[in-house]
Structures are given as C-alpha cells and as structure tokens.
Write a protein that holds these residues in place. Structure first.
Motif, short mmCIF file in Angstrom:
data_model
loop_
_atom_site.label_atom_id
_atom_site.label_comp_id
_atom_site.label_asym_id
_atom_site.label_seq_id
_atom_site.Cartn_x
_atom_site.Cartn_y
_atom_site.Cartn_z
N CYS A 8 0.87 -1.18 0.00
CA CYS A 8 0.00 0.00 0.00
C CYS A 8 0.91 1.24 0.00
N ASN A 9 0.35 2.37 -0.33
CA ASN A 9 1.16 3.59 -0.42
C ASN A 9 1.90 3.93 0.87
N PRO A 10 1.24 3.88 2.05
CA PRO A 10 1.98 4.18 3.28
C PRO A 10 3.14 3.20 3.53
N HIS A 11 2.92 1.91 3.28
CA HIS A 11 4.01 0.95 3.47
C HIS A 11 5.09 1.11 2.40
N GLN A 12 4.71 1.50 1.21
CA GLN A 12 5.71 1.76 0.17
C GLN A 12 6.66 2.87 0.62
N ARG A 13 6.10 3.95 1.21
CA ARG A 13 6.95 5.04 1.72
C ARG A 13 7.82 4.56 2.87
N GLN A 14 7.24 3.78 3.77
CA GLN A 14 7.99 3.25 4.91
C GLN A 14 9.14 2.37 4.43
N TRP A 15 8.88 1.52 3.46
CA TRP A 15 9.91 0.64 2.90
C TRP A 15 11.01 1.45 2.24
N ALA A 16 10.64 2.47 1.48
CA ALA A 16 11.62 3.33 0.81
C ALA A 16 12.46 4.08 1.84
N ASP A 17 11.83 4.55 2.91
CA ASP A 17 12.55 5.30 3.95
C ASP A 17 13.58 4.44 4.68
N THR A 18 13.38 3.12 4.67
CA THR A 18 14.34 2.23 5.34
C THR A 18 15.44 1.76 4.40
N GLY A 19 15.48 2.32 3.20
CA GLY A 19 16.56 1.99 2.28
C GLY A 19 16.25 0.88 1.30
N ARG A 20 14.99 0.52 1.18
CA ARG A 20 14.54 -0.50 0.23
C ARG A 20 15.23 -1.87 0.42
N PRO A 21 15.15 -2.40 1.65
CA PRO A 21 15.73 -3.72 1.87
C PRO A 21 14.92 -4.79 1.14
N GLU A 22 15.38 -6.04 1.22
CA GLU A 22 14.65 -7.13 0.58
C GLU A 22 13.22 -7.12 1.12
N ARG A 23 12.26 -7.01 0.22
CA ARG A 23 10.87 -6.73 0.60
C ARG A 23 10.23 -7.80 1.47
N ALA A 24 10.37 -9.05 1.16
CA ALA A 24 9.70 -10.10 1.93
C ALA A 24 10.19 -10.13 3.38
N ALA A 25 11.49 -10.00 3.59
CA ALA A 25 12.04 -9.99 4.95
C ALA A 25 11.61 -8.73 5.69
N TRP A 26 11.63 -7.60 5.00
CA TRP A 26 11.23 -6.33 5.62
C TRP A 26 9.76 -6.38 6.05
N ALA A 27 8.91 -6.96 5.21
CA ALA A 27 7.47 -7.01 5.49
C ALA A 27 7.16 -7.78 6.77
N LEU A 28 8.01 -8.73 7.13
CA LEU A 28 7.78 -9.50 8.36
C LEU A 28 7.96 -8.66 9.61
N THR A 29 8.71 -7.57 9.52
CA THR A 29 8.97 -6.73 10.69
C THR A 29 8.42 -5.31 10.55
N ALA A 30 7.75 -5.01 9.46
CA ALA A 30 7.23 -3.66 9.23
C ALA A 30 6.17 -3.29 10.27
N SER A 31 6.21 -2.04 10.68
CA SER A 31 5.21 -1.55 11.63
C SER A 31 3.85 -1.44 10.96
N ALA A 32 2.83 -1.67 11.75
CA ALA A 32 1.47 -1.49 11.24
C ALA A 32 1.26 0.00 10.96
N ILE A 33 0.44 0.29 9.98
CA ILE A 33 0.10 1.67 9.67
C ILE A 33 -1.39 1.82 9.90
N TYR A 34 -1.74 2.74 10.76
CA TYR A 34 -3.12 2.96 11.12
C TYR A 34 -3.61 4.23 10.42
N THR A 35 -4.50 4.07 9.47
CA THR A 35 -4.95 5.22 8.71
C THR A 35 -6.22 5.83 9.28
#
Length: 116
Positions: A8-35
């Motif tokens: 989703c757009n918020p997670h895309q920004r969060q992923w980009a802000d962390t330096g675009r690590p390997e997506r599947a591994a990053w997704a396992l530890t990504a913070s929830a985004i409450y809209t």
C-alpha cells in the motif's frame, strides 16, 4: 494497492525510507500503519512508555485540556518509530506538532510521580 510493488502507499513510503531492503524480509517486521484517525496504535510501545503516555493523557483530561486524536496518534507513532523506552528521558524535538503532547506529558510526569 500498487501492482508494481504489492505494498500500500503508506508501506511503500515506509519501505523506501528504510533503504529498500529485501521486501519479503522487511514485510515481516514492518510496523502497522493505522490510517483511521480515531485509532491510536499502542501495541508497538514499551510498557513503561505506554504507562507514562496514559498517565499524561489522563492528567491532561482531568485538567480540562483538549486533546487532538490525530496529534496523539502522531506522537505515539513518533515514540514507536524512535524506539523510545522511557518518555522522561526521551530527547524530543524542541518544536513540532507531532510531539506537542509528548513534550507536555514529559513535563507533567515528574509532578504526577511525586503526587500519587
């Protein structure tokens, strides 16, 4: 949902802000985004900070203070994003709406602790 990223757009920004690590591994530890504005995510906070936050919030309500849910939510996200373990010792920004309530509660907490 963006088809090219599968985030989703918020997670895309969060992923980009962390330096675009390997997506599947990053997704396992990504913070929830409450809209939703009326939902404040407390589960990512350390127990000490959660306790301090609720004490400060309650004290402000008892004093008749107004509380903006969106600012509280921003402050909670700031605490979580910066892995704050104790609001009293946190180095908060001197200005900014995101941490307005945090600064207020940080100043209030010593008085609350002294006067149980």
């Amino acid at each position: 949902m963006q088809k090219s990223t599968r985030l989703c757009n918020p997670h895309q920004r969060q992923w980009a802000d962390t330096g675009r690590p390997e997506r599947a591994a990053w997704a396992l530890t990504a913070s929830a985004i409450y809209t939703s504005i009326d939902r404040v995510p407390l589960s990512d906070l350390a127990l000490t900070v959660l306790h301090q936050l609720l004490l400060g919030y309650e004290a402000q309500l008892r004093e008749g203070g107004r509380i903006s849910p969106s600012q509280v939510k921003s402050g909670v996200r700031w605490l979580s994003d910066h892995s704050v373990g104790d609001l009293l010792s946190a180095e908060l920004p001197k200005t900014g709406a995101t941490t307005t309530y945090l600064r207020l509660w940080q100043r209030t907490l010593p008085y609350l602790e002294a006067d149980r």
